[in-house]
Design a protein around this motif. Structure first.
Motif, PDB file in Angstrom:
ATOM      1  N   PHE A 354       0.702  -1.068   0.441  1.00  0.00           N
ATOM      2  CA  PHE A 354       0.011   0.183  -0.048  1.00  0.00           C
ATOM      3  C   PHE A 354       0.290   1.121   0.289  1.00  0.00           C
ATOM      4  CE2 PHE A 354      -3.376  -2.380   1.164  1.00  0.00           C
ATOM      5  CZ  PHE A 354      -4.398  -1.772   0.921  1.00  0.00           C
ATOM      6  N   ALA A 355       2.006   1.016   1.123  1.00  0.00           N
ATOM      7  CA  ALA A 355       2.961   2.249   0.479  1.00  0.00           C
ATOM      8  C   ALA A 355       3.734   2.258  -1.044  1.00  0.00           C
ATOM      9  CB  ALA A 355       3.605   2.050   2.173  1.00  0.00           C
ATOM     10  N   ALA A 356       3.819   1.448  -1.476  1.00  0.00           N
ATOM     11  CA  ALA A 356       4.463   1.855  -2.885  1.00  0.00           C
ATOM     12  C   ALA A 356       3.295   2.185  -3.749  1.00  0.00           C
ATOM     13  CB  ALA A 356       5.095   0.534  -2.929  1.00  0.00           C
ATOM     14  N   CYS A 357       2.270   1.778  -3.603  1.00  0.00           N
ATOM     15  CA  CYS A 357       1.180   2.370  -4.423  1.00  0.00           C
ATOM     16  C   CYS A 357       0.820   3.884  -3.871  1.00  0.00           C
ATOM     17  CB  CYS A 357      -0.232   1.681  -4.435  1.00  0.00           C
ATOM     18  SG  CYS A 357       0.172   0.220  -5.044  1.00  0.00           S
ATOM     19  N   ALA A 358       1.247   4.774  -2.638  1.00  0.00           N
ATOM     20  CA  ALA A 358       1.187   5.746  -2.767  1.00  0.00           C
ATOM     21  C   ALA A 358       1.927   6.566  -3.145  1.00  0.00           C
ATOM     22  CB  ALA A 358       0.301   6.004  -0.973  1.00  0.00           C
ATOM     23  N   TRP A 359       2.826   6.188  -3.349  1.00  0.00           N
ATOM     24  CA  TRP A 359       3.875   6.499  -3.756  1.00  0.00           C
ATOM     25  C   TRP A 359       4.044   7.134  -4.986  1.00  0.00           C
ATOM     26  CZ3 TRP A 359       7.045   9.638  -1.414  1.00  0.00           C
ATOM     27  CH2 TRP A 359       8.323  10.983  -1.890  1.00  0.00           C
ATOM     28  N   ARG A 360       3.581   6.194  -5.639  1.00  0.00           N
ATOM     29  CA  ARG A 360       3.304   5.993  -7.437  1.00  0.00           C
ATOM     30  C   ARG A 360       2.472   6.913  -7.203  1.00  0.00           C
ATOM     31  NH1 ARG A 360       4.875   7.251 -11.176  1.00  0.00           N
ATOM     32  NH2 ARG A 360       3.881   6.530 -13.601  1.00  0.00           N
ATOM     33  N   CYS A 361       1.195   6.830  -6.983  1.00  0.00           N
ATOM     34  CA  CYS A 361       0.028   8.151  -7.105  1.00  0.00           C
ATOM     35  C   CYS A 361       0.852   9.348  -6.858  1.00  0.00           C
ATOM     36  CB  CYS A 361      -0.759   7.847  -6.068  1.00  0.00           C
ATOM     37  SG  CYS A 361      -2.207   6.188  -6.826  1.00  0.00           S
ATOM     38  N   ILE A 362       1.530   9.588  -5.808  1.00  0.00           N
ATOM     39  CA  ILE A 362       2.402  11.108  -6.282  1.00  0.00           C
ATOM     40  C   ILE A 362       2.944  11.474  -6.527  1.00  0.00           C
ATOM     41  CG2 ILE A 362       3.979  11.913  -4.410  1.00  0.00           C
ATOM     42  CD1 ILE A 362       3.101  10.462  -1.691  1.00  0.00           C
ATOM     43  N   GLU A 363       3.125  10.380  -6.970  1.00  0.00           N
ATOM     44  CA  GLU A 363       4.629  10.969  -8.805  1.00  0.00           C
ATOM     45  C   GLU A 363       3.617  11.207  -9.827  1.00  0.00           C
ATOM     46  OE1 GLU A 363       8.556   7.754  -7.126  1.00  0.00           O
ATOM     47  OE2 GLU A 363       6.698   7.405  -8.677  1.00  0.00           O
ATOM     48  N   MET A 364       2.493  10.401  -9.921  1.00  0.00           N
ATOM     49  CA  MET A 364       1.671  10.447 -10.719  1.00  0.00           C
ATOM     50  C   MET A 364       1.378  11.952 -10.606  1.00  0.00           C
ATOM     51  SD  MET A 364       0.373   6.656 -10.999  1.00  0.00           S
ATOM     52  CE  MET A 364      -1.124   7.644 -11.967  1.00  0.00           C
ATOM     53  N   SER A 365       0.262  12.241  -9.308  1.00  0.00           N
ATOM     54  CA  SER A 365      -0.831  13.394  -8.782  1.00  0.00           C
ATOM     55  C   SER A 365       0.586  14.552  -9.262  1.00  0.00           C
ATOM     56  CB  SER A 365      -0.491  13.375  -7.011  1.00  0.00           C
ATOM     57  OG  SER A 365      -1.057  14.542  -7.269  1.00  0.00           O
ATOM     58  N   GLU A 366       1.993  14.859  -9.034  1.00  0.00           N
ATOM     59  CA  GLU A 366       2.468  15.842  -9.223  1.00  0.00           C
ATOM     60  C   GLU A 366       2.140  15.520 -10.783  1.00  0.00           C
ATOM     61  OE1 GLU A 366       4.225  18.238  -7.615  1.00  0.00           O
ATOM     62  OE2 GLU A 366       2.202  17.683  -7.167  1.00  0.00           O
ATOM     63  N   GLU A 367       2.932  14.760 -11.233  1.00  0.00           N
ATOM     64  CA  GLU A 367       2.938  14.551 -13.347  1.00  0.00           C
ATOM     65  C   GLU A 367       1.607  15.424 -13.557  1.00  0.00           C
ATOM     66  OE1 GLU A 367       3.928  10.700 -14.282  1.00  0.00           O
ATOM     67  OE2 GLU A 367       5.139  10.342 -13.337  1.00  0.00           O
ATOM     68  N   GLU A 368       0.517  15.296 -13.501  1.00  0.00           N
ATOM     69  CA  GLU A 368      -0.784  16.016 -13.680  1.00  0.00           C
ATOM     70  C   GLU A 368      -1.161  17.513 -13.557  1.00  0.00           C
ATOM     71  OE1 GLU A 368      -2.892  14.787 -16.106  1.00  0.00           O
ATOM     72  OE2 GLU A 368      -1.993  13.167 -16.019  1.00  0.00           O
ATOM     73  N   ARG A 369      -0.491  18.014 -11.569  1.00  0.00           N
ATOM     74  CA  ARG A 369      -0.397  18.770 -11.886  1.00  0.00           C
ATOM     75  C   ARG A 369       0.137  20.026 -12.783  1.00  0.00           C
ATOM     76  NH1 ARG A 369       2.564  22.825  -8.639  1.00  0.00           N
ATOM     77  NH2 ARG A 369       3.536  20.770  -8.431  1.00  0.00           N
ATOM     78  N   VAL A 370       1.571  19.321 -13.153  1.00  0.00           N
ATOM     79  CA  VAL A 370       2.224  20.518 -13.953  1.00  0.00           C
ATOM     80  C   VAL A 370       1.265  20.566 -15.240  1.00  0.00           C
ATOM     81  CG1 VAL A 370       4.996  20.169 -15.239  1.00  0.00           C
ATOM     82  CG2 VAL A 370       4.729  19.478 -12.868  1.00  0.00           C
ATOM     83  N   LYS A 371       1.042  19.309 -15.948  1.00  0.00           N
ATOM     84  CA  LYS A 371       0.733  19.527 -17.194  1.00  0.00           C
ATOM     85  C   LYS A 371      -0.585  20.273 -16.675  1.00  0.00           C
ATOM     86  CE  LYS A 371       1.075  14.963 -18.643  1.00  0.00           C
ATOM     87  NZ  LYS A 371       0.504  12.979 -19.200  1.00  0.00           N
ATOM     88  N   GLU A 372      -1.824  20.738 -15.601  1.00  0.00           N
ATOM     89  CA  GLU A 372      -2.919  20.879 -16.352  1.00  0.00           C
ATOM     90  C   GLU A 372      -2.168  22.794 -15.651  1.00  0.00           C
ATOM     91  OE1 GLU A 372      -5.122  17.938 -13.201  1.00  0.00           O
ATOM     92  OE2 GLU A 372      -4.713  19.764 -12.005  1.00  0.00           O
ATOM     93  N   GLU A 373      -1.089  22.936 -15.410  1.00  0.00           N
ATOM     94  CA  GLU A 373      -0.601  24.240 -14.618  1.00  0.00           C
ATOM     95  C   GLU A 373      -0.312  25.122 -15.639  1.00  0.00           C
ATOM     96  OE1 GLU A 373       2.517  24.130 -12.002  1.00  0.00           O
ATOM     97  OE2 GLU A 373       1.085  24.985 -10.616  1.00  0.00           O
ATOM     98  N   ARG A 374       0.166  23.817 -17.189  1.00  0.00           N
ATOM     99  CA  ARG A 374       1.072  24.902 -18.325  1.00  0.00           C
ATOM    100  C   ARG A 374      -0.209  24.809 -18.607  1.00  0.00           C
ATOM    101  NH1 ARG A 374       5.664  20.150 -19.690  1.00  0.00           N
ATOM    102  NH2 ARG A 374       7.299  21.276 -17.619  1.00  0.00           N
ATOM    103  N   ALA A 375      -1.331  23.558 -19.820  1.00  0.00           N
ATOM    104  CA  ALA A 375      -2.810  24.084 -19.639  1.00  0.00           C
ATOM    105  C   ALA A 375      -3.032  24.999 -19.658  1.00  0.00           C
ATOM    106  CB  ALA A 375      -3.394  22.859 -19.792  1.00  0.00           C
ATOM    107  N   GLY A 376      -3.587  25.127 -17.959  1.00  0.00           N
ATOM    108  CA  GLY A 376      -4.008  26.730 -17.618  1.00  0.00           C
ATOM    109  C   GLY A 376      -3.482  27.861 -18.688  1.00  0.00           C
ATOM    110  N   ALA A 377      -1.986  27.726 -17.882  1.00  0.00           N
ATOM    111  CA  ALA A 377      -1.222  29.076 -18.303  1.00  0.00           C
ATOM    112  C   ALA A 377      -1.574  29.391 -19.582  1.00  0.00           C
ATOM    113  CB  ALA A 377       0.478  29.223 -18.104  1.00  0.00           C
ATOM    114  N   LYS A 378      -1.567  28.586 -20.867  1.00  0.00           N
ATOM    115  CA  LYS A 378      -2.099  28.698 -22.137  1.00  0.00           C
ATOM    116  C   LYS A 378      -3.396  29.021 -22.481  1.00  0.00           C
ATOM    117  CE  LYS A 378       0.987  24.565 -23.708  1.00  0.00           C
ATOM    118  NZ  LYS A 378       1.070  23.451 -24.368  1.00  0.00           N
ATOM    119  N   LEU A 379      -4.209  29.336 -21.914  1.00  0.00           N
ATOM    120  CA  LEU A 379      -5.612  29.892 -22.359  1.00  0.00           C
ATOM    121  C   LEU A 379      -5.485  30.863 -22.287  1.00  0.00           C
ATOM    122  CD1 LEU A 379      -7.384  27.367 -19.940  1.00  0.00           C
ATOM    123  CD2 LEU A 379      -7.313  27.160 -22.846  1.00  0.00           C
TER     124      LEU A 379
END
Length: 379
Positions: A354-379
Motif C-alpha cells: 500500500f505504501a508503494a502504491c501511495a508513492w506512485r500516486c504521488i508521482e502521478m499527481s505531481e505529473e498531472e499537476r504540472v500538465k494542468e498548470e501548463r494547460a492553464g497558462a496557455k489559456l
C-alpha cells in the motif's frame, strides 16, 4: 455472513439492559458474530419470542491503542441524525447506545438489521451486467447524496466536526496513530509491528501540496463492502460502518470508493496489493463495470463538482497511505490479541504494498499537476 462467536458477550447482562432501556427488543436473545468488522466486533441478535433480528456493534475488549478509533458512540450519533432527518441518505435505524462498560465490557449500540446483499468483491460477482452497472451508479449517487447533507441544518450533526482543514487534521491524527501502532509489540514474540515505509516523506508531501479545501459530511470508509444493496433490485438500501464519519473533504470518500481501479498500479518496488481479500479488477474484463472515468463523471454529475485528475490522484495517494495505516492497525491488534475479524491474520504484511502504491500516486499527481498548470497558462 454471521457464524460462530469469537469474542463472547454476556447475553444475560445484555438482556437485562435491554429489558430496561429498549423493551421493544423482546428477550431472550440468541447471538452470532459476523465475519466482517475489522475494527469493532459485530453481532447478529435474534429475538427468540418474535424472530426479529438486530445488529450489535461494540468496541473491542481490553485496553485500546487509540482513542480516535473504535468510536461506536460516533457511529450511533451519525446514524441517529441521518435516520431521523428524513433525507435521502439510506441509514439504518438505531435503537440504543450503551456507554456503560459494565454491561458487555465496552461501549456498544444496537441498530436495525437490513435484509439485503453485501458484496466483499467490488466487481459484484453473480450479478447481471446491466444490474452491475446500476448498482455501481447507485453507490456513486448515494455518496453524492451524503455529501449534499447540510450539517448546519441537522441538529444531530451541527457539532459533528470542523468545516475546514480536514486533510491537515488527518495528517496529524494519522501520524499519531501510525507511531503508536508501529511501536506495538507482539505479545508472543516481543517484535515491534514496524513503521509504514516512507511515511514521514509522504506526510511532508501531503502537508505542502493539497487540493482545494472542501467541506461535507463524509462517511470515512465508503466502499462497496460497507453498502447493503436491495435483496433483488440494483440500488443501495443502507450504509454501514460509520465510526470514521466526520465533516471533511468529499475527495476522501470518493478516492476510497474508487480504490479497486488503482490496485494494479505498477510500482518501482514491483509489489502488489492484489492478494487475499484485497480485491481489484479490470473493468473491461467484467461486463457492466464502469470505467474509472465513467464513475468519476457520475459523481461529478450528481454532486456538481468536477474533480481534476491531479486532485483525484492526490486523493488516491492519501487513501493508499490511510489504508496502509489501517492494515498496520489490524496487524497491531493481531499482535495484541485484539483482532475482531476471523480474516485478520496476514493483513499487516500488506503495508509495504500500500505504501508503494501511495508513492506512485504521488508521482502521478505531481505529473498531472504540472500538465494542468501548463494547460492553464496557455489559456
Amino acid at each position: 455472513m454471521a457464524g460462530p462467536i469469537r469474542h463472547p458477550i454476556d447475553l444475560r447482562s445484555l438482556e437485562s439492559y435491554l429489558n430496561t432501556h429498549a423493551p421493544h427488543i423482546k428477550t431472550p436473545l440468541s447471538a452470532q458474530q459476523f465475519g466482517y468488522g475489522q475494527s469493532n466486533p459485530t453481532y447478529l441478535l435474534t429475538s427468540t419470542p418474535t424472530g426479529a433480528q438486530y445488529v450489535l456493534r461494540k468496541k473491542p475488549p481490553g485496553q485500546l491503542l487509540s482513542k480516535t478509533a473504535h468510536q461506536v458512540e460516533r457511529e450511533y450519533k451519525v446514524l441517529k441524525a441521518l435516520s431521523t432527518a428524513g433525507g435521502d441518505v439510506p441509514a439504518p435505524k438505531v435503537y440504543c447506545l450503551c456507554e456503560d462498560a459494565g454491561v458487555l465490557g465496552s461501549a456498544f449500540y444496537i441498530m436495525e438489521y437490513l435484509n439485503g446483499r453485501i458484496f466483499d468483491d467490488p466487481s459484484l460477482p453473480g450479478v447481471a451486467a446491466e444490474a452491475r452497472a446500476a448498482m455501481w451508479k447507485s453507490a456513486i449517487t448515494t455518496l453524492a447524496k451524503l455529501h449534499a447533507v447540510d450539517p448546519a441544518a441537522n441538529e444531530g450533526l451541527r457539532s459533528f466536526g470542523r468545516p475546514n482543514g480536514f486533510y491537515g487534521r488527518q495528517i496529524k491524527t494519522l501520524s499519531t496513530i501510525e507511531a503508536a501502532q508501529a511501536a506495538t509489540r507482539d505479545v508472543k514474540t516481543g517484535k515491534e509491528v514496524g513503521k509504514v515505509p516512507r511515511f514521514e516523506e509522504m506526510m511532508k508531501f501531503f502537508s505542502t501540496t493539497q487540493p482545494k479545501d472542501r467541506s461535507a459530511v463524509i462517511h470515512g470508509d465508503y466502499k462497496i463492502d460497507n453498502l447493503v444493496f436491495h435483496p433483488t433490485e440494483p440500488y443501495v438500501i443502507g450504509i454501514l460502518d460509520w465510526e470514521l464519519s466526520t465533516i471533511g473533504h468529499p475527495l476522501s470518500d470518493l478516492a476510497n470508493l474508487l480504490l479497486p481501479w488503482q490496485l494494479l498500479l505498477p510500482t518501482a518496488a514491483g509489489v502488489s496489493v492484489m492478494n487475499g481479500d484485497i480485491r481489484c479488477f479490470l473493468p473491461d474484463a467484467t461486463p457492466g463495470l464502469p470505467t474509472r472515468e465513467e464513475a468519476i463523471s457520475w459523481y461529478a454529475e450528481a454532486s456538481g463538482w468536477k474533480v481534476k485528475r491531479s486532485e483525484m490522484l492526490w486523493g488516491d495517494a492519501f487513501g493508499f497511505v490511510r489504508n496502509a495505516i489501517i492494515m498496520q492497525g489490524i496487524g497491531a491488534r493481531v499482535a495484541r490479541g485484539q483482532a475482531s475479524s476471523a480474516k485478520a491474520e496476514g493483513y499487516g504484511s500488506r503495508v509495504p504494498a500500500f505504501a508503494a502504491c501511495a508513492w506512485r500516486c504521488i508521482e502521478m499527481s505531481e505529473e498531472e499537476r504540472v500538465k494542468e498548470e501548463r494547460a492553464g497558462a496557455k489559456l
